[in-house]
Design an enzyme around this catalytic site. Structure first.
Site, PDB file in Angstrom:
ATOM      1  N   CYS A   1       0.694  -1.036  -0.187  1.00 45.38           N
ATOM      2  CA  CYS A   1      -0.035   0.636  -0.299  1.00 45.38           C
ATOM      3  C   CYS A   1       0.412   1.107   0.038  1.00 45.38           C
ATOM      4  O   CYS A   1       0.537   2.090  -0.182  1.00 45.38           O
ATOM      5  CB  CYS A   1      -0.671  -0.039   1.558  1.00 45.38           C
ATOM      6  SG  CYS A   1       0.278   0.142   2.912  1.00 45.38           S
TER       7      CYS A   1
ATOM      8  N   CYS B   1      -1.674  -5.348   7.269  1.00 43.89           N
ATOM      9  CA  CYS B   1      -0.493  -3.974   7.690  1.00 43.89           C
ATOM     10  C   CYS B   1      -0.008  -4.336   8.812  1.00 43.89           C
ATOM     11  O   CYS B   1       1.073  -3.589   9.711  1.00 43.89           O
ATOM     12  CB  CYS B   1      -1.868  -2.871   8.068  1.00 43.89           C
ATOM     13  SG  CYS B   1      -3.081  -3.164   6.947  1.00 43.89           S
TER      14      CYS B   1
HETATM   15 FE1  FES Z   1      -1.048   0.726   4.338  1.00 42.49          FE
HETATM   16 FE2  FES Z   1      -2.546  -0.534   6.930  1.00 42.49          FE
HETATM   17  S1  FES Z   1      -3.129  -0.368   4.532  1.00 42.49           S
HETATM   18  S2  FES Z   1      -0.732  -0.263   6.103  1.00 42.49           S
END
Ligand code: FES
Length: 149
Positions: free
Chosen positions: A36, A106
């Site tokens: 992400c 995450c």
């Molecule tokens: Fe990036 Fe959770 S979506 S750390």
């Protein structure tokens, strides 16, 4: 679709513990999440007995990343480095009473950032890295016995 977060995740997200930086930190680790692009920075103040006296974090990431950093820092504060190195993302997720499956990645950030900070501490002391390569931290590893050819 609404995502199901445990009460503990919501509590740590709304009121995260140990947020900030430490001016005289002697171990700093920064890792990024390839999935992400979120970033986490971990600051450790480690005393002469290798106990983590203080820990703070900065997370540029989602609610799950903030909640996992918060609880992970709680778990390692006051602990010897040997114990902090054993902290897994699984233990962090369990301490939060679980995370939605799509947010498990995450929680890996906290474990990696702690290991990167400990690695940094040893590097500053000129000691060979004790963190295994699975930590995925950004630092190059300098394992004892791995000579350059
Ligand atoms: Fe990036 Fe959770 S979506 S750390």
């Amino acid at each position: 679709m609404a995502m199901e977060y445990s009460a503990k995740v919501m509590e740590h997200f709304a009121h995260p513990h140990n947020v900030g930086s430490i001016d005289d930190a002697n171990g700093i680790g920064e890792v990024g999440n390839a999935k992400c692009g979120d970033i986490m920075r971990m600051y450790l103040k480690i005393n002469g007995d290798e106990i983590i006296e203080d820990v703070k974090f900065q997370t540029f990431g989602c609610a799950s990343a903030i909640a996992t950093s918060s609880i992970a820092t709680d778990l390692i504060k006051g602990q010897p480095l040997s114990e902090a190195l054993k902290l897994t993302n699984q233990a962090v997720v369990e301490a939060l009473d679980g995370l939605p499956a799509v947010k498990i990645h995450c929680s890996v950030l906290a474990e990696e950032a702690i290991k990167a900070a400990i690695n940094d501490y040893y590097k500053r002391k000129g000691v060979h890295c004790v963190v295994d390569e699975s930590c995925g931290c950004a630092h190059e590893h300098d394992h004892a016995g791995e000579d350059d050819e």
